[in-house]
Scaffold this active site. Structure first.
Site, mmCIF file in Angstrom:
data_model
loop_
_atom_site.group_PDB
_atom_site.id
_atom_site.type_symbol
_atom_site.label_atom_id
_atom_site.label_comp_id
_atom_site.label_asym_id
_atom_site.label_seq_id
_atom_site.Cartn_x
_atom_site.Cartn_y
_atom_site.Cartn_z
ATOM 1 N N MET A 151 0.856 -1.191 0.000
ATOM 2 C CA MET A 151 0.000 0.000 0.000
ATOM 3 C C MET A 151 0.892 1.241 0.000
ATOM 4 S SD MET A 151 -2.448 -1.422 3.038
ATOM 5 C CE MET A 151 -3.546 -0.012 3.050
ATOM 6 N N PHE A 177 -0.246 5.606 6.666
ATOM 7 C CA PHE A 177 0.812 5.822 5.677
ATOM 8 C C PHE A 177 1.304 4.504 5.065
ATOM 9 C CE2 PHE A 177 0.881 9.353 8.725
ATOM 10 C CZ PHE A 177 0.431 10.348 7.878
ATOM 11 N N GLY A 178 2.337 4.571 4.207
ATOM 12 C CA GLY A 178 2.754 3.430 3.399
ATOM 13 C C GLY A 178 2.962 2.153 4.203
ATOM 14 N N SER A 179 2.512 1.012 3.701
ATOM 15 C CA SER A 179 2.495 -0.207 4.500
ATOM 16 C C SER A 179 2.197 -1.419 3.630
ATOM 17 C CB SER A 179 1.449 -0.058 5.602
ATOM 18 O OG SER A 179 0.255 0.474 5.064
ATOM 19 N N ARG A 180 1.895 -2.558 4.274
ATOM 20 C CA ARG A 180 1.641 -3.801 3.551
ATOM 21 C C ARG A 180 0.615 -4.637 4.304
ATOM 22 N NH1 ARG A 180 6.589 -7.753 3.001
ATOM 23 N NH2 ARG A 180 5.367 -9.356 4.011
#
Length: 215
Positions: free
Chosen positions: A98, A183-186
């Site tokens: 993401m 925020f940016g992640s998985r």
């Protein structure tokens, strides 16, 4: 816990639950700078970046309604399929990366009961790195018609806060909101043995819409 996002203003902009600690100070600062900018050129210079940041935060924490797709297993996250990996126990792990541009509210891949929600401390390397498997994460288990389904929310280099919406024992509908990663992640989902994967590496996914399994 009810499955309903908060409203950012009277205009009905829908904002993800758990966004307030980041969003409210940013919006308050932007509002203050805009008010003072009318009388001060110095504040006008401050108002431009703070207003842009507030707008970016509103966009990032958006939580759109979705028409939930049909299928046994649907994507828990917006993003791009980063990897599809057979696991030692016969399951298949589908990892979805993401970016900060994606909606970061995650959804239940199947209907069932939340049997466990476990927070595991860890690092904060970028979520696209292999080492991110040791990052801060929340491990979910669902009791479903396919048996136990494991889903993992993984924090990234910037995403240092995962906000689960539901406690253990909660019954969920497929596509229901279950948590937020800031925020940016998985997000990883483990498909049971015998379930074929319908997505490919590099394919974009939409939470609640993209089907993960193949009939």
């Amino acid at each position: 816990m009810p499955d309903s996002p908060t409203s950012a203003n009277r205009g009905g902009v829908r904002i993800a639950r758990g966004a307030s600690p980041w969003l409210l100070p940013t919006v308050a600062t932007a509002a203050l700078s805009l008010t003072r900018a009318r009388k001060s050129g110095r504040w006008a210079a401050v108002a431009v970046p703070t207003t842009a940041l507030a707008a970016g935060m509103l966009w990032f924490f958006r939580d759109p309604e979705r028409e939930i797709a049909e299928g046994r297993v649907i994507s828990p996250a917006d993003g791009v399929v980063q990897s599809i990996m057979p696991w030692k126990d016969g399951r298949t792990r589908v990892a979805i990366f993401m970016s900060p541009l994606n909606v970061h509210v995650n959804r239940a891949p199947l209907a069932g009961t939340v049997t466990s929600v476990e927070h595991i401390p860890g690092g904060f390397v970028p979520a696209f790195n292999k080492e991110s498997e040791n990052n801060e994460r929340v491990v979910w288990h669902f009791d479903t018609e396919l048996g136990d389904i494991e889903m993992v929310q993984i924090a990234g280099a910037v995403a240092r806060r995962i906000v689960p919406y539901l406690p253990q024992g909660t019954k969920v509908e497929q596509g229901e909101r279950i948590g937020l990663i800031r925020f940016g992640s998985r997000v990883d989902i483990y498909l049971p043995e015998g379930i074929d994967v319908a997505v490919e590496v590099g394919q974009a996914t939409t939470a609640g819409v993209t089907r993960i399994d193949r009939s």
